[in-house]
Design an enzyme around this catalytic site. Sequence first.
Site: not given
Ligand code: NAP
Length: 247
Positions: A155, A188
Amino acid sequence: MKFSGTNVLITGASRGIGAQIAKILASYGLKVWINYRSGADEALKVKEEIEAAGGKAAVIQADVTKEEEFVAAVKVIVESDGELAYLVNNAGITKDKLALRMSVDDFTDVITANLTSAFIGCKEALKTMSKKKFGSVVNISSIVGEMGNPGQTNYSASKGGLNAMTKSFAKEAASRGIRYNAVTPGFIQTDMTHELKEEVKAEYEKNIPLKRFGNPSEVAEAVAFLLSDSSSYITGEVLKVNGGLYV
Ligand code: NAP
């Protein structure tokens, strides 16, 4: 905030940070294209919520790790709206394991989902936005790409690469009027961090100067700023949204 463009594609917007970015950008008057891979019902719920609040939204299915699907999605949008003004590469996954237990497949799966997909999006945006000499792209990276984290060699490599790639795209595209920036969220509250054990969360919170995890809307507002006309002289920037955890 003022936006000279009309529409935006957000990848992985069926839930979490992506869904909140969609809602906030719609509240600023943009038509939002909600991309999802498998969560059709969740994506439709986000669309309905936006429309109920008076916004414009559409859903578009594509696995953004597959070049032909991502390219086809951008084509559908441009044919429908006449342009793609903004792109948010948000889709991402984790497959955490200590390095000694991590297979090469675990490593490359995360690189493909978080970095290669964003490359495809950044490249398609450059192609289509060049025609109007206007556009702005924001890549959702992570604090882990800046400071590393045990259990996340895959990651952290994907997000560190995303930060560097954002700067290179910014330099290649500036003469075409297209800006590329990234945000690096800290911890987050989403499904991704929901999996963390309570004691692990408490330990992280102790070390965050603002003493709490962030909300998806706090990331979304930073994204809106970087897409909008308000940031017209900012490109190649990596903006931290982390409560002071890494400065
Ligand atoms: P999440 O709740 O797990 O949601 C991930 C989203 O990405 C889902 O809508 C999923 O859709 C979609 N996705 C995954 N693989 C995909 C693909 N191949 N094609 C299209 N859609 C895809 O994650 P999140 O926490 O909101 O994170 C969103 C972004 O923020 C990510 O890039 C993550 O690395 C970054 N981030 C998050 C945090 C945190 O603390 N949460 C911190 C830093 C960075 P499906 O369900 O349809 O697969």
